[in-house]
Design a protein around this motif. Structure first.
Motif, PDB file in Angstrom:
ATOM      1  N   LEU A   1       2.323 -47.493   3.779  1.00 34.44           N
ATOM      2  CA  LEU A   1       3.277 -46.950   2.811  1.00 34.44           C
ATOM      3  C   LEU A   1       3.285 -45.419   2.841  1.00 34.44           C
ATOM      4  O   LEU A   1       4.327 -44.784   2.649  1.00 34.44           O
ATOM      5  CB  LEU A   1       2.951 -47.460   1.404  1.00 34.44           C
ATOM      6  N   GLN A   2       2.131 -44.822   3.114  1.00 32.48           N
ATOM      7  CA  GLN A   2       2.047 -43.370   3.231  1.00 32.48           C
ATOM      8  C   GLN A   2       2.861 -42.883   4.426  1.00 32.48           C
ATOM      9  O   GLN A   2       3.548 -41.855   4.347  1.00 32.48           O
ATOM     10  CB  GLN A   2       0.576 -42.941   3.376  1.00 32.48           C
ATOM     11  N   GLN A   3       2.772 -43.604   5.535  1.00 31.64           N
ATOM     12  CA  GLN A   3       3.528 -43.212   6.714  1.00 31.64           C
ATOM     13  C   GLN A   3       5.034 -43.321   6.471  1.00 31.64           C
ATOM     14  O   GLN A   3       5.813 -42.498   6.946  1.00 31.64           O
ATOM     15  CB  GLN A   3       3.131 -44.081   7.906  1.00 31.64           C
ATOM     16  N   LEU A   4       5.437 -44.329   5.731  1.00 24.85           N
ATOM     17  CA  LEU A   4       6.854 -44.517   5.450  1.00 24.85           C
ATOM     18  C   LEU A   4       7.378 -43.539   4.408  1.00 24.85           C
ATOM     19  O   LEU A   4       8.488 -43.014   4.534  1.00 24.85           O
ATOM     20  CB  LEU A   4       7.107 -45.950   4.959  1.00 24.85           C
ATOM     21  N   ASP A   5       6.586 -43.278   3.379  1.00 27.15           N
ATOM     22  CA  ASP A   5       7.093 -42.544   2.217  1.00 27.15           C
ATOM     23  C   ASP A   5       6.003 -41.677   1.612  1.00 27.15           C
ATOM     24  O   ASP A   5       5.621 -41.843   0.452  1.00 27.15           O
ATOM     25  CB  ASP A   5       7.624 -43.553   1.186  1.00 27.15           C
ATOM     26  N   GLY A   6       5.505 -40.733   2.418  1.00 21.15           N
ATOM     27  CA  GLY A   6       4.417 -39.877   1.952  1.00 21.15           C
ATOM     28  C   GLY A   6       4.782 -39.032   0.756  1.00 21.15           C
ATOM     29  O   GLY A   6       3.939 -38.737  -0.092  1.00 21.15           O
TER      30      GLY A   6
ATOM     31  N   GLU B   1      10.953 -50.544  16.236  1.00 18.66           N
ATOM     32  CA  GLU B   1      10.370 -49.296  15.747  1.00 18.66           C
ATOM     33  C   GLU B   1       9.576 -49.537  14.466  1.00 18.66           C
ATOM     34  O   GLU B   1       8.520 -48.917  14.255  1.00 18.66           O
ATOM     35  CB  GLU B   1      11.466 -48.256  15.500  1.00 18.66           C
ATOM     36  N   ALA B   2      10.071 -50.419  13.612  1.00 23.06           N
ATOM     37  CA  ALA B   2       9.345 -50.732  12.373  1.00 23.06           C
ATOM     38  C   ALA B   2       8.004 -51.381  12.684  1.00 23.06           C
ATOM     39  O   ALA B   2       6.976 -51.050  12.077  1.00 23.06           O
ATOM     40  CB  ALA B   2      10.188 -51.659  11.504  1.00 23.06           C
ATOM     41  N   PHE B   3       8.006 -52.277  13.660  1.00 19.48           N
ATOM     42  CA  PHE B   3       6.748 -52.919  14.079  1.00 19.48           C
ATOM     43  C   PHE B   3       5.796 -51.890  14.679  1.00 19.48           C
ATOM     44  O   PHE B   3       4.590 -51.876  14.384  1.00 19.48           O
ATOM     45  CB  PHE B   3       7.046 -54.019  15.094  1.00 19.48           C
ATOM     46  N   ASN B   4       6.334 -51.009  15.511  1.00 22.72           N
ATOM     47  CA  ASN B   4       5.525 -49.966  16.139  1.00 22.72           C
ATOM     48  C   ASN B   4       4.845 -49.097  15.084  1.00 22.72           C
ATOM     49  O   ASN B   4       3.655 -48.771  15.182  1.00 22.72           O
ATOM     50  CB  ASN B   4       6.413 -49.115  17.039  1.00 22.72           C
ATOM     51  N   LEU B   5       5.584 -48.712  14.061  1.00 24.97           N
ATOM     52  CA  LEU B   5       5.034 -47.874  12.998  1.00 24.97           C
ATOM     53  C   LEU B   5       3.937 -48.600  12.229  1.00 24.97           C
ATOM     54  O   LEU B   5       2.877 -48.030  11.935  1.00 24.97           O
ATOM     55  CB  LEU B   5       6.148 -47.447  12.046  1.00 24.97           C
ATOM     56  N   TYR B   6       4.183 -49.864  11.918  1.00 21.34           N
ATOM     57  CA  TYR B   6       3.181 -50.635  11.179  1.00 21.34           C
ATOM     58  C   TYR B   6       1.902 -50.797  11.994  1.00 21.34           C
ATOM     59  O   TYR B   6       0.798 -50.563  11.490  1.00 21.34           O
ATOM     60  CB  TYR B   6       3.753 -52.005  10.827  1.00 21.34           C
ATOM     61  N   LEU B   7       2.051 -51.181  13.242  1.00 22.41           N
ATOM     62  CA  LEU B   7       0.883 -51.397  14.088  1.00 22.41           C
ATOM     63  C   LEU B   7       0.092 -50.107  14.267  1.00 22.41           C
ATOM     64  O   LEU B   7      -1.146 -50.094  14.197  1.00 22.41           O
ATOM     65  CB  LEU B   7       1.320 -51.956  15.444  1.00 22.41           C
ATOM     66  N   ASN B   8       0.792 -48.989  14.464  1.00 23.96           N
ATOM     67  CA  ASN B   8       0.087 -47.717  14.624  1.00 23.96           C
ATOM     68  C   ASN B   8      -0.528 -47.232  13.322  1.00 23.96           C
ATOM     69  O   ASN B   8      -1.514 -46.490  13.336  1.00 23.96           O
ATOM     70  CB  ASN B   8       1.027 -46.661  15.210  1.00 23.96           C
ATOM     71  N   SER B   9       0.024 -47.640  12.196  1.00 24.02           N
ATOM     72  CA  SER B   9      -0.617 -47.310  10.917  1.00 24.02           C
ATOM     73  C   SER B   9      -1.994 -47.957  10.827  1.00 24.02           C
ATOM     74  O   SER B   9      -2.934 -47.364  10.290  1.00 24.02           O
ATOM     75  CB  SER B   9       0.253 -47.788   9.752  1.00 24.02           C
ATOM     76  N   ILE B  10      -2.100 -49.167  11.340  1.00 19.10           N
ATOM     77  CA  ILE B  10      -3.396 -49.864  11.371  1.00 19.10           C
ATOM     78  C   ILE B  10      -4.326 -49.194  12.373  1.00 19.10           C
ATOM     79  O   ILE B  10      -5.481 -48.876  12.068  1.00 19.10           O
ATOM     80  CB  ILE B  10      -3.193 -51.343  11.731  1.00 19.10           C
ATOM     81  N   ILE B  11      -3.823 -48.960  13.582  1.00 16.27           N
ATOM     82  CA  ILE B  11      -4.658 -48.383  14.646  1.00 16.27           C
ATOM     83  C   ILE B  11      -5.163 -47.007  14.247  1.00 16.27           C
ATOM     84  O   ILE B  11      -6.305 -46.636  14.541  1.00 16.27           O
ATOM     85  CB  ILE B  11      -3.860 -48.317  15.961  1.00 16.27           C
ATOM     86  N   ASN B  12      -4.338 -46.243  13.541  1.00 17.43           N
ATOM     87  CA  ASN B  12      -4.734 -44.898  13.117  1.00 17.43           C
ATOM     88  C   ASN B  12      -5.941 -44.913  12.193  1.00 17.43           C
ATOM     89  O   ASN B  12      -6.673 -43.923  12.086  1.00 17.43           O
ATOM     90  CB  ASN B  12      -3.564 -44.213  12.411  1.00 17.43           C
ATOM     91  N   LEU B  13      -6.187 -46.033  11.526  1.00 19.71           N
ATOM     92  CA  LEU B  13      -7.353 -46.131  10.651  1.00 19.71           C
ATOM     93  C   LEU B  13      -8.651 -46.294  11.445  1.00 19.71           C
ATOM     94  O   LEU B  13      -9.737 -46.061  10.921  1.00 19.71           O
ATOM     95  CB  LEU B  13      -7.186 -47.307   9.679  1.00 19.71           C
ATOM     96  N   TYR B  14      -8.537 -46.688  12.703  1.00 21.10           N
ATOM     97  CA  TYR B  14      -9.719 -46.761  13.564  1.00 21.10           C
ATOM     98  C   TYR B  14     -10.108 -45.359  14.028  1.00 21.10           C
ATOM     99  O   TYR B  14     -11.281 -44.992  14.001  1.00 21.10           O
ATOM    100  CB  TYR B  14      -9.436 -47.664  14.766  1.00 21.10           C
ATOM    101  N   ASP B  15      -9.126 -44.593  14.470  1.00 25.01           N
ATOM    102  CA  ASP B  15      -9.325 -43.177  14.796  1.00 25.01           C
ATOM    103  C   ASP B  15      -7.976 -42.592  15.191  1.00 25.01           C
ATOM    104  O   ASP B  15      -7.051 -43.335  15.513  1.00 25.01           O
ATOM    105  CB  ASP B  15     -10.372 -42.996  15.906  1.00 25.01           C
ATOM    106  N   PRO B  16      -7.826 -41.261  15.169  1.00 22.64           N
ATOM    107  CA  PRO B  16      -6.503 -40.652  15.395  1.00 22.64           C
ATOM    108  C   PRO B  16      -6.020 -40.720  16.836  1.00 22.64           C
ATOM    109  O   PRO B  16      -4.858 -40.405  17.090  1.00 22.64           O
ATOM    110  CB  PRO B  16      -6.714 -39.183  14.988  1.00 22.64           C
ATOM    111  N   HIS B  17      -6.887 -41.065  17.789  1.00 19.71           N
ATOM    112  CA  HIS B  17      -6.509 -40.978  19.201  1.00 19.71           C
ATOM    113  C   HIS B  17      -6.249 -42.330  19.845  1.00 19.71           C
ATOM    114  O   HIS B  17      -5.926 -42.408  21.022  1.00 19.71           O
ATOM    115  CB  HIS B  17      -7.583 -40.218  19.974  1.00 19.71           C
TER     116      HIS B  17
END
Length: 703
Positions: free
Chosen positions: A69-74, A219-235
């Motif tokens: 939700l932060q990525q969508l509407d920070g 694109e919506a799926f890509n954003l959601y999946l990367n929101s999860i992956i970003n919690l593992y680490d930024p890279h």
């Protein structure tokens, strides 16, 4: 170094197709048709092989919920409180989705998001239909924290009105400034306010269009999946499939442009990086962070407003035929507007390789070497190796009888691990260089074992906050061996992790790299450690002698990312200090004491500190806004002046380059001249030279 916002896009506006964040242009439908397969394969790989797998529990599920939700509407300018209440039925179920349940959450959210964006489009249109007054004491917060979602549409309108009013104020003030120089038109204040609202309307319209494009299924799926992956680490990241044929065709084409890496954020396109030796860099008037506002083609009197244009559209306007000119209006970091005329060129790749010069100091010749990344030849006989090129430049400098060498790796973003190990071997005869460790098992120690070293004289390494990855390994090794002195900002970037790309595959748990049909995931597998056992991750390398950090106000380092992997230590690898250790220690003590008391550096630190701590609240009363803007402009102008050394450095080319340039095209001579001039004015290079001079004195026993 990946931005934490997935609405940021980055492209080259020069002679090559973008090499970062390549847009997926085909095969996406396969991903949409196989969302659950891609999702479960990707999250499964993360749990199996990521350096720091996450516990799949309700706590992590809540983190995913918040992050997406932060990525969508920070800024909390789209969703209502009731939307979030509706979404909360999924808040503790997202870990179950990762473990194999059908993926539903992002689809529900995306449906509502599309609806809210369309509603906001109408809100913006309605609000911008009415004039704004800038006479009241109202404030806009450009970095709000802990704000709540709006309870209803009226609250949402109020929030958008505050945001839009500030955007209009910025445009209105620009137009008022331009009116002072306009001897033809005589616009009234009211007319200018109307023009300002029209400009903001175009910006927001295009911004909403771009956001709606990101609500497409893939694109919506890509954003959601990367929101999860970003919690593992930024890279770690997931990339949608790319049509390889079109990509290869683009790579083989020739483009002429301004020589810059552009990035898109919140409907604005700005300079992410300048290509060294490129037209924009040579102008000396374009800086990282400058926002592109307007474009005027050479020979035309018409300026195209870039407000809200998509990245691809902006790139088309900056490109053109070789030798043609384009005038770009930039909004500088201090808020001022500046027109810069640039002649388009093809990117000259040799400008991105290792290059050297000589500082003809009165007491001794000092060599200077710089390069923007640790490039490698990838086994190509016709390719280039930065370690090999470094060796060649060192030989040139030795032939010129230099008594010391400064290696400048500021803004060096890293690259090949093998190259940095080989490069350290030019200065260290034998011993460990870096340790690489997975989350389990013992570390692998990379070493050098040479019959001798290519260069054994005084060595100073110049770094800054953007020196990253392989650049940090190099600086750390030189520092740990006491082979040289590291000078620069308080710490380097802090990227001490290793990633590898895997094809997502078409069968569950398949992680082989051969099948790219369903996209690619880059996963962090290992971390780098210094030979002392300390990680470079998060903390980076702390220089022996610290200079002011010009990027510090912008919070761009690894430590500024909340999902960055932690710093830790492992056992040290046995090594012996170099025979320069005593000289290095004496020089650090002597030069460090001088720099800590240097009045010009203290004044620079003070101004950077002011910039770093300036308020996020901005007045929307015109006179107060102008006062704030004036103070910001004056401070940044002062910082720019302070970054120019008082006495020009006597920098010249090596003898072989001077001879080569006699037979080169004019543009190469112009590029070289611009490069030398930039070095002559460089305050931090000047400080590195002073450190080197101090080293010379410690060798002779003088104080």
């Amino acid at each position: 170094m990946k931005s934490t916002s997935f609405f940021n896009r980055t492209f080259f506006a020069g002679s090559a197709i973008c090499l970062l964040s390549i847009p997926a242009i085909a095969q996406k439908s396969k991903v949409v048709d196989n969302v659950d397969l891609v999702f479960h394969n990707t999250t499964g790989m993360l749990q199996q092989i990521h350096y720091a797998p996450q516990p799949l529990n309700d706590h992590f599920s809540g983190q995913v919920f918040t992050e997406y939700l932060q990525q969508l509407d920070g800024g909390k300018r789209f969703f209502l409180k009731s939307d979030i209440t509706r979404f909360r039925e999924f808040e503790w179920q997202l870990d179950d989705e990762m473990r194999g349940k059908m993926v539903q959450f992002y689809k529900v959210v995306n449906t509502v998001y599309k609806q809210r964006v369309k509603e906001v489009e109408q809100i913006i249109k309605d609000l911008l239909a009415q004039p704004f007054s800038f006479t009241n004491d109202e404030y806009f917060n450009d970095s709000p924290k802990n704000i709540l979602y709006c309870k209803n549409s009226d609250e949402l309108k109020t929030r958008w009105k505050n945001y839009l009013k500030y955007q209009v104020l910025v445009q209105y003030d620009d137009l008022l400034e331009q009116r002072k120089k306009d001897t033809v038109n005589h616009f009234t204040d009211a007319q200018l306010e109307t023009k300002a609202r029209e400009t903001v309307a175009r910006i927001e319209k295009r911004s909403m269009e771009n956001i709606l494009k990101l609500t497409a299924d893939e694109e919506a799926f890509n954003l959601y999946l990367n929101s999860i992956i970003n919690l593992y680490d930024p890279h770690s990241s997931y990339f949608l499939p790319v049509d390889r044929r079109e990509f290869q065709e683009g790579m083989s084409g020739i483009y002429y442009g301004i020589g810059a890496l552009l990035q898109e954020q919140n409907g604005k396109v700005s300079i992410a990086e300048l290509m060294i030796g490129g037209p924009a860099w040579k102008s000396g008037q374009v800086e990282k962070g400058d926002v592109l506002v307007k474009v005027q083609q050479g020979g035309s009197t018409e300026k195209t407003d870039l407000a809200g244009l998509a990245m691809s559209e902006v790139i088309k306007l900056t490109r053109g035929q070789k030798g043609t000119t384009v005038t770009i209006t930039f909004r500088k970091n201090d808020g001022s507007l500046k027109d810069v005329t640039i002649q388009r060129e093809a990117l000259q790749l040799e400008d991105t390789f290792v290059k050297s010069a000589i500082i003809n100091d009165s007491s001794a010749k000092i060599g200077y070497i710089t390069f923007p990344k640790f490039y490698t030849n990838f086994g190509d006989a016709n390719g280039r190796s930065c370690a090999t090129d470094m060796a060649l430049e060192l030989e040139k400098l030795k032939a010129e009888n230099v008594e010391g060498v400064v290696i400048d790796i500021r803004d060096n973003t890293g690259g090949s691990l093998g190259e940095v190990i080989n490069m350290v071997g030019l200065f260290i005869k034998q011993g460990p260089v870096v340790q690489v460790k997975s989350s389990i098992g013992t570390p692998y120690v990379s070493t050098v074992n040479n019959p001798g070293v290519l260069y054994d004289g005084p060595l100073v390494v110049l770094v800054n906050e953007m020196s990253a990855s392989a650049a940090e390994i190099f600086a750390a090794a030189i520092q740990d061996y006491h082979r040289g002195i590291v000078i620069g900002a308080a710490s380097t970037y802090g990227k001490g992790s290793v990633q590898r790309g895997f094809g997502v595959g078409e069968t569950k748990n398949q992680i082989g790299p051969d099948n790219l049909d369903l996209g690619t995931i880059h996963i962090t597998l290992q971390k780098y450690y210094r030979i002392t056992g300390a990680a470079t991750q998060l903390k980076g390398v702390s220089p022996d002698i610290k200079l002011p950090g010009i990027y510090e106000p912008y919070k761009m380092q690894e430590k500024d990312n909340p999902t960055a992997l932690k710093w830790d230590t492992i056992a040290a690898a046995p090594f012996a200090l170099s025979n320069h250790s005593e000289e290095v220690s004496r020089t650090i003590a002597a030069a460090g004491g001088r720099i800590e008391k240097d009045s010009s550096l203290l004044a620079l630190r003070k101004n950077i500190h002011w910039l770093e701590n300036r308020s996020n609240l901005h007045s929307m009363k015109l006179d107060k806004y102008r006062a704030e803007k004036k103070q910001l402009q004056q401070t940044i102008a002062t910082i720019r002046k302070q970054l120019v050394t008082a006495d020009s450095l006597p920098v010249i080319n090596t003898a072989d380059v001077q001879e080569e340039l006699k037979h080169k095209e004019q543009f190469r001579n112009d590029s070289n001249k611009a490069w030398l001039n930039s070095l002559k004015k460089d305050l931090f290079l000047s400080e590195a030279i002073l450190v080197m001079q101090t080293w010379f004195k410690t060798r002779t026993g003088n104080s």
